[in-house]
Scaffold this motif. Structure first.
Motif, mmCIF file in Angstrom:
data_model
loop_
_atom_site.group_PDB
_atom_site.id
_atom_site.type_symbol
_atom_site.label_atom_id
_atom_site.label_comp_id
_atom_site.label_asym_id
_atom_site.label_seq_id
_atom_site.Cartn_x
_atom_site.Cartn_y
_atom_site.Cartn_z
ATOM 1 N N VAL A 13 0.845 -1.190 0.000
ATOM 2 C CA VAL A 13 0.000 0.000 0.000
ATOM 3 C C VAL A 13 0.883 1.244 0.000
ATOM 4 C CG1 VAL A 13 -1.837 1.225 1.192
ATOM 5 C CG2 VAL A 13 -1.791 -1.278 1.255
ATOM 6 N N MET A 14 0.704 2.080 -1.024
ATOM 7 C CA MET A 14 1.549 3.257 -1.211
ATOM 8 C C MET A 14 0.910 4.534 -0.657
ATOM 9 S SD MET A 14 3.904 1.572 -2.610
ATOM 10 C CE MET A 14 5.081 2.844 -2.965
ATOM 11 N N GLU A 15 -0.355 4.766 -0.991
ATOM 12 C CA GLU A 15 -1.015 5.991 -0.540
ATOM 13 C C GLU A 15 -2.528 5.840 -0.648
ATOM 14 O OE1 GLU A 15 -1.024 9.430 -3.467
ATOM 15 O OE2 GLU A 15 0.514 8.143 -4.399
ATOM 16 N N GLU A 16 -3.220 6.684 0.098
ATOM 17 C CA GLU A 16 -4.681 6.716 0.021
ATOM 18 C C GLU A 16 -5.083 7.625 -1.126
ATOM 19 O OE1 GLU A 16 -8.229 8.650 2.562
ATOM 20 O OE2 GLU A 16 -6.906 7.323 3.722
ATOM 21 N N LEU A 17 -5.999 7.148 -1.961
ATOM 22 C CA LEU A 17 -6.492 7.946 -3.086
ATOM 23 C C LEU A 17 -7.799 8.641 -2.768
ATOM 24 C CD1 LEU A 17 -5.708 5.531 -6.054
ATOM 25 C CD2 LEU A 17 -4.398 7.530 -5.304
ATOM 26 N N GLY A 18 -8.614 8.045 -1.904
ATOM 27 C CA GLY A 18 -9.887 8.661 -1.570
ATOM 28 C C GLY A 18 -10.724 7.789 -0.661
ATOM 29 N N GLN A 19 -11.815 8.364 -0.174
ATOM 30 C CA GLN A 19 -12.732 7.655 0.714
ATOM 31 C C GLN A 19 -14.156 7.889 0.259
ATOM 32 O OE1 GLN A 19 -12.329 8.245 4.937
ATOM 33 N NE2 GLN A 19 -10.268 9.091 4.682
ATOM 34 N N GLY A 20 -14.985 6.899 0.524
ATOM 35 C CA GLY A 20 -16.405 7.023 0.258
ATOM 36 C C GLY A 20 -17.178 6.666 1.509
ATOM 37 N N GLY A 21 -18.458 6.436 1.340
ATOM 38 C CA GLY A 21 -19.309 6.123 2.472
ATOM 39 C C GLY A 21 -19.010 4.794 3.126
ATOM 40 N N LEU A 33 3.326 -8.484 -10.572
ATOM 41 C CA LEU A 33 3.185 -8.062 -11.968
ATOM 42 C C LEU A 33 3.905 -6.742 -12.258
ATOM 43 C CD1 LEU A 33 -0.536 -8.991 -12.671
ATOM 44 C CD2 LEU A 33 1.511 -10.238 -13.365
ATOM 45 N N ASN A 34 4.674 -6.239 -11.285
ATOM 46 C CA ASN A 34 5.465 -5.027 -11.451
ATOM 47 C C ASN A 34 4.612 -3.864 -11.968
ATOM 48 O OD1 ASN A 34 7.793 -3.444 -11.344
ATOM 49 N ND2 ASN A 34 8.323 -3.920 -13.470
ATOM 50 N N ARG A 35 3.493 -3.585 -11.248
ATOM 51 C CA ARG A 35 2.598 -2.515 -11.685
ATOM 52 C C ARG A 35 1.888 -1.889 -10.484
ATOM 53 N NH1 ARG A 35 -2.722 -5.585 -14.181
ATOM 54 N NH2 ARG A 35 -3.252 -6.705 -12.278
ATOM 55 N N TYR A 36 1.353 -0.699 -10.715
ATOM 56 C CA TYR A 36 0.537 -0.019 -9.718
ATOM 57 C C TYR A 36 -0.927 -0.221 -10.066
ATOM 58 C CZ TYR A 36 4.736 2.266 -8.058
ATOM 59 O OH TYR A 36 5.979 2.499 -7.539
ATOM 60 N N VAL A 37 -1.730 -0.473 -9.058
ATOM 61 C CA VAL A 37 -3.170 -0.635 -9.228
ATOM 62 C C VAL A 37 -3.867 0.040 -8.048
ATOM 63 C CG1 VAL A 37 -2.995 -2.786 -10.544
ATOM 64 C CG2 VAL A 37 -3.193 -2.884 -8.066
ATOM 65 N N ALA A 38 -5.173 0.141 -8.129
ATOM 66 C CA ALA A 38 -5.972 0.660 -7.021
ATOM 67 C C ALA A 38 -6.754 -0.491 -6.404
ATOM 68 C CB ALA A 38 -6.926 1.738 -7.510
ATOM 69 N N ILE A 39 -6.858 -0.470 -5.089
ATOM 70 C CA ILE A 39 -7.710 -1.443 -4.406
ATOM 71 C C ILE A 39 -8.672 -0.680 -3.502
ATOM 72 C CG2 ILE A 39 -6.058 -3.346 -4.476
ATOM 73 C CD1 ILE A 39 -5.560 -2.833 -1.479
ATOM 74 N N LYS A 40 -9.834 -1.256 -3.320
ATOM 75 C CA LYS A 40 -10.868 -0.659 -2.476
ATOM 76 C C LYS A 40 -11.045 -1.564 -1.267
ATOM 77 C CE LYS A 40 -15.306 1.522 -3.197
ATOM 78 N NZ LYS A 40 -16.386 1.709 -4.164
ATOM 79 N N VAL A 41 -10.970 -0.985 -0.080
ATOM 80 C CA VAL A 41 -11.040 -1.744 1.165
ATOM 81 C C VAL A 41 -12.238 -1.262 1.974
ATOM 82 C CG1 VAL A 41 -9.807 -2.311 3.296
ATOM 83 C CG2 VAL A 41 -8.524 -1.996 1.178
ATOM 84 N N LEU A 42 -13.095 -2.197 2.352
ATOM 85 C CA LEU A 42 -14.259 -1.876 3.177
ATOM 86 C C LEU A 42 -13.787 -1.323 4.516
ATOM 87 C CD1 LEU A 42 -17.388 -2.099 3.388
ATOM 88 C CD2 LEU A 42 -17.029 -4.342 4.419
ATOM 89 N N ARG A 43 -14.428 -0.245 4.962
ATOM 90 C CA ARG A 43 -14.066 0.347 6.254
ATOM 91 C C ARG A 43 -14.259 -0.672 7.369
ATOM 92 N NH1 ARG A 43 -17.796 5.304 6.349
ATOM 93 N NH2 ARG A 43 -18.096 4.410 8.406
ATOM 94 N N GLY A 44 -13.342 -0.689 8.307
ATOM 95 C CA GLY A 44 -13.374 -1.658 9.406
ATOM 96 C C GLY A 44 -14.625 -1.590 10.245
ATOM 97 N N ASP A 45 -15.154 -0.394 10.449
ATOM 98 C CA ASP A 45 -16.347 -0.262 11.278
ATOM 99 C C ASP A 45 -17.599 -0.818 10.611
ATOM 100 O OD1 ASP A 45 -16.043 2.003 9.507
ATOM 101 O OD2 ASP A 45 -17.664 3.000 10.579
ATOM 102 N N LEU A 46 -17.522 -1.116 9.298
ATOM 103 C CA LEU A 46 -18.657 -1.681 8.578
ATOM 104 C C LEU A 46 -18.502 -3.175 8.294
ATOM 105 C CD1 LEU A 46 -19.213 1.197 5.993
ATOM 106 C CD2 LEU A 46 -20.428 0.797 8.147
ATOM 107 N N ALA A 47 -17.346 -3.715 8.591
ATOM 108 C CA ALA A 47 -17.066 -5.118 8.259
ATOM 109 C C ALA A 47 -18.008 -6.093 8.958
ATOM 110 C CB ALA A 47 -15.614 -5.462 8.598
ATOM 111 N N GLY A 48 -18.563 -5.718 10.094
ATOM 112 C CA GLY A 48 -19.494 -6.590 10.809
ATOM 113 C C GLY A 48 -20.940 -6.402 10.396
#
Length: 64
Positions: A13-21, A33-48
């Protein structure tokens, strides 16, 4: 939770690009694969919360 600098499998993980709801989007380096990509991670407080998890999964399937 701040994931910058952490490893998630073959992703660094290099940097945060943004946040949503319900999620945070990060710029990550995929070493396998020697590349940069974006990943989206569910907020921890919503995981349950099954409603948010279900929406997150549907969104991932639609995008994929």
């Amino acid at each position: 939770m701040n994931l910058i600098g952490r490893r998630l499998g073959s992703y660094e993980v290099m940097e945060e690009l943004g946040q949503g709801g319900m999620a945070v989007v990060y710029k990550v380096y995929q070493s396998s694969l020697n590349r940069y990509v974006a990943i989206k991670v569910l907020r921890g407080d919503l995981a349950g919360n099954e409603e948010f998890v279900s929406r997150f999964r549907r969104e991932a399937l639609a995008v994929g």
